[in-house]
Design an enzyme around this catalytic site. Structure first.
Site, PDB file in Angstrom:
ATOM      1  CB  SER A 111      69.227  42.095 131.907  1.00 51.29           C
ATOM      2  OG  SER A 111      70.577  41.914 131.566  1.00 51.29           O
ATOM      3  CE  LYS A 185      73.442  40.870 133.264  1.00 48.78           C
ATOM      4  NZ  LYS A 185      73.023  41.554 132.038  1.00 48.78           N
ATOM      5  CE  LYS A 253      66.839  45.382 133.478  1.00 47.76           C
ATOM      6  NZ  LYS A 253      67.235  45.132 132.076  1.00 47.76           N
TER       7      LYS A 253
END
Length: 309
Positions: A111, A185, A253
């Protein structure tokens, strides 16, 4: 996007050499499925001890990403953070692109940031190679069972050529040009973060109302509140099983990248107050020393706010 497939030869275990970099909870489970399908696998990990289970299945451990590149036709990466991807793929003297063979395909399951995915795609094309950004969703259970959702960005013909491999890991979806997989994502994580928050608050409220939490879960999961997040994490939250499928710190994140895209996009991207709140709450987990817990550990933050932890 190209309409001409540069790879007319099908992918097969007997002819296609696979490289794999990144053997954490998700990476090891995904790589083991590739091995189980009969492919030859060359692996690299910054912590070699994490590769023992894969070596026992026949994977060959090498000492650098460049060694993986020299012996692979397709290279998968499944790392922690965008700086890790940048170093492993682009900037290290022993990086993948330092020794890649023409025609090799890099698949990044990390990711990561859409802009970095575009940089890697362009750098790969400069070496007469291809890159696909293909982050996944489904956690450790999805990785183990081959039921991940795979969001792929890059050249459409290359992505579709890769479907036999992707199908070993889950269900692939082509999302568009380079960076589109990562954008998908991020949107996924915004949705998951909101779902985990709702589930956490629902469980805390149910308990405060004197309900049996398992009974409540069974009652509501077949209705409008039901979701895969509830299926995956509801009982784990109740049972205090906070083992990581995806680390809470990774959610910080991922949500941070989404907010970063918003800041860069000006008026082109909508304001995301829910994502900002979710990031703040997951950041609280990290501040409490729980960044290595699974994302379902978000309930501990809500419990603390209610004086229960």
């Amino acid at each position: 996007m190209s309409n001409n497939n540069p790879y007319p030869t099908p992918i097969t275990p007997s002819k296609t050499r696979i490289g794999w970099i990144g053997t954490g909870v998700m990476g090891a489970a995904m790589a083991s499925r590739i091995l189980s399908a009969g492919y030859t696998l060359t692996i690299y990990a910054r912590t070699p001890s994490k590769t023992q289970s894969l070596q026992s299945l026949g994977a060959q451990l090498v000492n650098s990403p460049s060694q993986v590149a020299k012996t692979s036709d397709i290279i998968f990466t499944m790392l922690g953070h965008p700086p890790d991807v940048r170093q492993i793929v682009l900037e290290n003297p022993d990086s993948i692109l330092s020794s890649i063979n023409p025609g090799t395909v890099i698949i990044d399951h990390t990711s990561s940031h859409p802009d970095l995915a575009k940089q890697i795609f362009n750098a790969a094309r400069a070496k007469n190679c291809w890159a696909v950004d293909a982050p996944v969703s489904g956690g450790d259970i999805g990785a183990r069972d081959g039921k991940l959702a795979i969001f792929a960005g890059g050249d459409e013909s290359v992505v579709r050529w890769l479907y036999p491999l992707f199908s070993l890991l889950g269900k692939p979806s082509y999302m568009g040009a380079a960076g589109s997989g990562q954008s998908c994502k991020i949107a996924n994580q915004i949705t998951v973060g909101g779902s985990l928050l709702g589930l956490s608050e629902g469980l805390v409220f149910a308990e405060s109302a004197g309900l049996d939490k398992l009974q409540w879960l069974e009652a509501v999961k077949g209705g409008a509140a039901g979701s895969l997040v509830m299926e995956l994490f509801g009982e784990r939250m109740i049972g205090r099983d906070f083992g990581p499928g995806g680390f809470a710190e990774y959610m910080v994140k991922d949500l941070g990248m989404g907010l970063d895209v918003v800041e860069q996009g000006g008026d082109e991207v909508a304001v995301l107050p829910g994502a900002a709140l979710s990031k703040q709450l997951f950041s609280s987990m990290v501040a409490n020393g729980d960044g290595k817990l699974g994302t379902q550990g978000l309930i501990t933050v809500i419990e603390r706010m209610n004086g229960r932890n």
